[in-house]
Design a protein around this motif. Structure first.
Motif, PDB file in Angstrom:
ATOM      1  N   ILE A   1    -103.031  34.679  24.527  1.00  0.00           N
ATOM      2  CA  ILE A   1    -102.125  34.557  23.389  1.00  0.00           C
ATOM      3  C   ILE A   1    -102.235  33.134  22.836  1.00  0.00           C
ATOM      4  CG2 ILE A   1     -99.722  34.739  22.642  1.00  0.00           C
ATOM      5  CD1 ILE A   1     -99.280  36.559  25.153  1.00  0.00           C
ATOM      6  N   THR A   2    -102.325  33.007  21.520  1.00  0.00           N
ATOM      7  CA  THR A   2    -102.454  31.693  20.888  1.00  0.00           C
ATOM      8  C   THR A   2    -101.085  31.035  20.700  1.00  0.00           C
ATOM      9  OG1 THR A   2    -102.243  32.543  18.637  1.00  0.00           O
ATOM     10  CG2 THR A   2    -104.483  32.477  19.590  1.00  0.00           C
ATOM     11  N   THR A   3    -101.090  29.729  20.481  1.00  0.00           N
ATOM     12  CA  THR A   3     -99.838  29.015  20.202  1.00  0.00           C
ATOM     13  C   THR A   3     -99.233  29.489  18.885  1.00  0.00           C
ATOM     14  OG1 THR A   3    -101.093  27.197  19.221  1.00  0.00           O
ATOM     15  CG2 THR A   3    -100.415  26.932  21.503  1.00  0.00           C
ATOM     16  N   VAL A   4    -100.074  29.879  17.939  1.00  0.00           N
ATOM     17  CA  VAL A   4     -99.586  30.398  16.656  1.00  0.00           C
ATOM     18  C   VAL A   4     -98.780  31.674  16.884  1.00  0.00           C
ATOM     19  CG1 VAL A   4    -100.298  31.355  14.420  1.00  0.00           C
ATOM     20  CG2 VAL A   4    -101.455  29.331  15.345  1.00  0.00           C
ATOM     21  N   GLU A   5     -99.281  32.557  17.736  1.00  0.00           N
ATOM     22  CA  GLU A   5     -98.571  33.800  18.045  1.00  0.00           C
ATOM     23  C   GLU A   5     -97.262  33.503  18.786  1.00  0.00           C
ATOM     24  OE1 GLU A   5     -97.497  37.737  18.213  1.00  0.00           O
ATOM     25  OE2 GLU A   5     -99.075  36.825  17.013  1.00  0.00           O
ATOM     26  N   VAL A   6     -97.304  32.604  19.762  1.00  0.00           N
ATOM     27  CA  VAL A   6     -96.091  32.261  20.519  1.00  0.00           C
ATOM     28  C   VAL A   6     -95.018  31.713  19.578  1.00  0.00           C
ATOM     29  CG1 VAL A   6     -95.117  30.759  22.310  1.00  0.00           C
ATOM     30  CG2 VAL A   6     -97.345  31.845  22.669  1.00  0.00           C
ATOM     31  N   ALA A   7     -95.415  30.889  18.621  1.00  0.00           N
ATOM     32  CA  ALA A   7     -94.462  30.266  17.701  1.00  0.00           C
ATOM     33  C   ALA A   7     -93.664  31.278  16.888  1.00  0.00           C
ATOM     34  CB  ALA A   7     -95.199  29.305  16.768  1.00  0.00           C
ATOM     35  N   LYS A   8     -94.198  32.474  16.694  1.00  0.00           N
ATOM     36  CA  LYS A   8     -93.497  33.524  15.940  1.00  0.00           C
ATOM     37  C   LYS A   8     -92.320  34.107  16.716  1.00  0.00           C
ATOM     38  CE  LYS A   8     -97.792  34.969  13.689  1.00  0.00           C
ATOM     39  NZ  LYS A   8     -98.784  36.074  13.610  1.00  0.00           N
ATOM     40  N   HIS A   9     -92.291  33.868  18.017  1.00  0.00           N
ATOM     41  CA  HIS A   9     -91.275  34.482  18.888  1.00  0.00           C
ATOM     42  C   HIS A   9     -90.247  33.417  19.290  1.00  0.00           C
ATOM     43  CE1 HIS A   9     -93.756  38.113  19.209  1.00  0.00           C
ATOM     44  NE2 HIS A   9     -94.762  37.255  19.143  1.00  0.00           N
ATOM     45  N   ASN A  10     -89.412  33.034  18.323  1.00  0.00           N
ATOM     46  CA  ASN A  10     -88.492  31.918  18.526  1.00  0.00           C
ATOM     47  C   ASN A  10     -87.038  32.259  18.186  1.00  0.00           C
ATOM     48  OD1 ASN A  10     -88.716  32.145  15.791  1.00  0.00           O
ATOM     49  ND2 ASN A  10     -89.298  30.023  15.417  1.00  0.00           N
ATOM     50  N   LYS A  11     -86.692  33.521  18.406  1.00  0.00           N
ATOM     51  CA  LYS A  11     -85.329  33.973  18.109  1.00  0.00           C
ATOM     52  C   LYS A  11     -84.703  34.594  19.354  1.00  0.00           C
ATOM     53  CE  LYS A  11     -86.591  34.889  13.308  1.00  0.00           C
ATOM     54  NZ  LYS A  11     -87.783  34.060  13.427  1.00  0.00           N
ATOM     55  N   GLU A  12     -83.386  34.694  19.350  1.00  0.00           N
ATOM     56  CA  GLU A  12     -82.698  35.231  20.523  1.00  0.00           C
ATOM     57  C   GLU A  12     -83.102  36.663  20.839  1.00  0.00           C
ATOM     58  OE1 GLU A  12     -78.616  34.546  21.479  1.00  0.00           O
ATOM     59  OE2 GLU A  12     -78.577  32.717  20.281  1.00  0.00           O
ATOM     60  N   ASP A  13     -83.495  37.435  19.822  1.00  0.00           N
ATOM     61  CA  ASP A  13     -83.897  38.813  20.084  1.00  0.00           C
ATOM     62  C   ASP A  13     -85.410  38.940  20.277  1.00  0.00           C
ATOM     63  OD1 ASP A  13     -84.633  38.335  17.457  1.00  0.00           O
ATOM     64  OD2 ASP A  13     -83.904  40.255  16.699  1.00  0.00           O
ATOM     65  N   ASP A  14     -86.100  37.810  20.356  1.00  0.00           N
ATOM     66  CA  ASP A  14     -87.555  37.799  20.543  1.00  0.00           C
ATOM     67  C   ASP A  14     -87.969  36.374  20.925  1.00  0.00           C
ATOM     68  OD1 ASP A  14     -90.242  38.430  20.524  1.00  0.00           O
ATOM     69  OD2 ASP A  14     -90.423  38.349  18.341  1.00  0.00           O
ATOM     70  N   CYS A  15     -87.927  36.077  22.214  1.00  0.00           N
ATOM     71  CA  CYS A  15     -88.080  34.696  22.680  1.00  0.00           C
ATOM     72  C   CYS A  15     -89.202  34.557  23.708  1.00  0.00           C
ATOM     73  CB  CYS A  15     -86.755  34.234  23.284  1.00  0.00           C
ATOM     74  SG  CYS A  15     -86.781  32.543  23.869  1.00  0.00           S
ATOM     75  N   TRP A  16     -90.249  33.819  23.321  1.00  0.00           N
ATOM     76  CA  TRP A  16     -91.369  33.547  24.211  1.00  0.00           C
ATOM     77  C   TRP A  16     -91.443  32.051  24.485  1.00  0.00           C
ATOM     78  CZ3 TRP A  16     -96.316  36.538  22.280  1.00  0.00           C
ATOM     79  CH2 TRP A  16     -96.051  37.913  22.260  1.00  0.00           C
ATOM     80  N   LEU A  17     -91.968  31.710  25.650  1.00  0.00           N
ATOM     81  CA  LEU A  17     -92.177  30.315  26.046  1.00  0.00           C
ATOM     82  C   LEU A  17     -93.560  30.154  26.658  1.00  0.00           C
ATOM     83  CD1 LEU A  17     -88.888  29.667  28.083  1.00  0.00           C
ATOM     84  CD2 LEU A  17     -89.291  29.069  25.690  1.00  0.00           C
ATOM     85  N   ILE A  18     -94.093  28.947  26.556  1.00  0.00           N
ATOM     86  CA  ILE A  18     -95.311  28.581  27.277  1.00  0.00           C
ATOM     87  C   ILE A  18     -94.876  27.665  28.407  1.00  0.00           C
ATOM     88  CG2 ILE A  18     -97.525  27.377  27.174  1.00  0.00           C
ATOM     89  CD1 ILE A  18     -97.432  27.941  24.082  1.00  0.00           C
ATOM     90  N   ILE A  19     -95.228  28.025  29.629  1.00  0.00           N
ATOM     91  CA  ILE A  19     -94.914  27.189  30.793  1.00  0.00           C
ATOM     92  C   ILE A  19     -96.127  27.185  31.704  1.00  0.00           C
ATOM     93  CG2 ILE A  19     -93.437  26.873  32.815  1.00  0.00           C
ATOM     94  CD1 ILE A  19     -91.183  28.205  31.226  1.00  0.00           C
ATOM     95  N   GLY A  20     -96.509  26.023  32.159  1.00  0.00           N
ATOM     96  CA  GLY A  20     -97.646  25.870  33.051  1.00  0.00           C
ATOM     97  C   GLY A  20     -98.592  24.802  32.536  1.00  0.00           C
ATOM     98  N   ASN A  21     -99.400  24.271  33.441  1.00  0.00           N
ATOM     99  CA  ASN A  21    -100.370  23.238  33.083  1.00  0.00           C
ATOM    100  C   ASN A  21    -101.542  23.303  34.048  1.00  0.00           C
ATOM    101  OD1 ASN A  21     -99.728  21.462  35.427  1.00  0.00           O
ATOM    102  ND2 ASN A  21     -97.745  21.342  34.404  1.00  0.00           N
ATOM    103  N   GLU A  22    -102.471  22.372  33.891  1.00  0.00           N
ATOM    104  CA  GLU A  22    -103.685  22.380  34.708  1.00  0.00           C
ATOM    105  C   GLU A  22    -103.376  22.254  36.202  1.00  0.00           C
ATOM    106  OE1 GLU A  22    -103.204  19.843  32.213  1.00  0.00           O
ATOM    107  OE2 GLU A  22    -103.843  21.380  30.800  1.00  0.00           O
TER     108      GLU A  22
END
Length: 141
Positions: A10-31
């Motif tokens: 999933i791209t960061t552009v796609e993740v950015a679209k999911h920024n509402k309480e009824d549709d909330c995605w996060l990126i967590i993790g690193n190298e």
């Protein structure tokens, strides 16, 4: 949680679209912990001990630093695994951006240590000068 081999990129552009309480995605993790992963935490918002607001502050974004700085428990990390939906697609631009952010953070943290070293060295130099002055004064008496 989806099996690791079937996770969608999933791209960061796609993740950015999911920024509402009824549709909330996060990126967590690193190298250092298996790479950035994408989580759909929509169903968890009401159950989050810190409240939905703290998650909504980073909704649709890379929340790794925020997540790690809080010092989440092992139980919280297990709960997070239940919401895993994919891995972050690291295209060349994203890799370059992450590398630049990591280098900037490293330079910032290294810069603070350099100033402390300067203060210590200046103090040693002043103490040495004072000692030499006192020694020369004691010899002339």
């Amino acid at each position: 949680m989806a099996p690791q081999e079937s996770l969608k990129e999933i791209t960061t552009v796609e993740v950015a679209k999911h920024n509402k309480e009824d549709d909330c995605w996060l990126i967590i993790g690193n190298e250092n912990n298996g790479g950035p992963k994408v989580y759909d935490v929509t169903s968890y918002l009401d159950d989050h001990p810190g409240g939905a607001e703290v998650i909504m502050d980073v909704a649709g974004q890379d929340a790794d630093e925020f997540f790690e700085d809080i010092g989440h428990s092992d139980d919280a990390r297990e709960e997070l695994k239940k919401h895993l939906i994919g891995t972050l697609k690291l295209d060349p631009e994203e890799i370059a951006r992450r590398k630049a952010e990591a280098e900037a953070a490293a330079a910032k943290s290294a810069g603070g240590g350099g100033a402390g070293l300067f203060v210590v060295l200046a103090g040693v130099a002043l103490a040495g000068a004072y000692y030499m002055k006192m020694q020369n004064g004691a010899e002339s008496s």
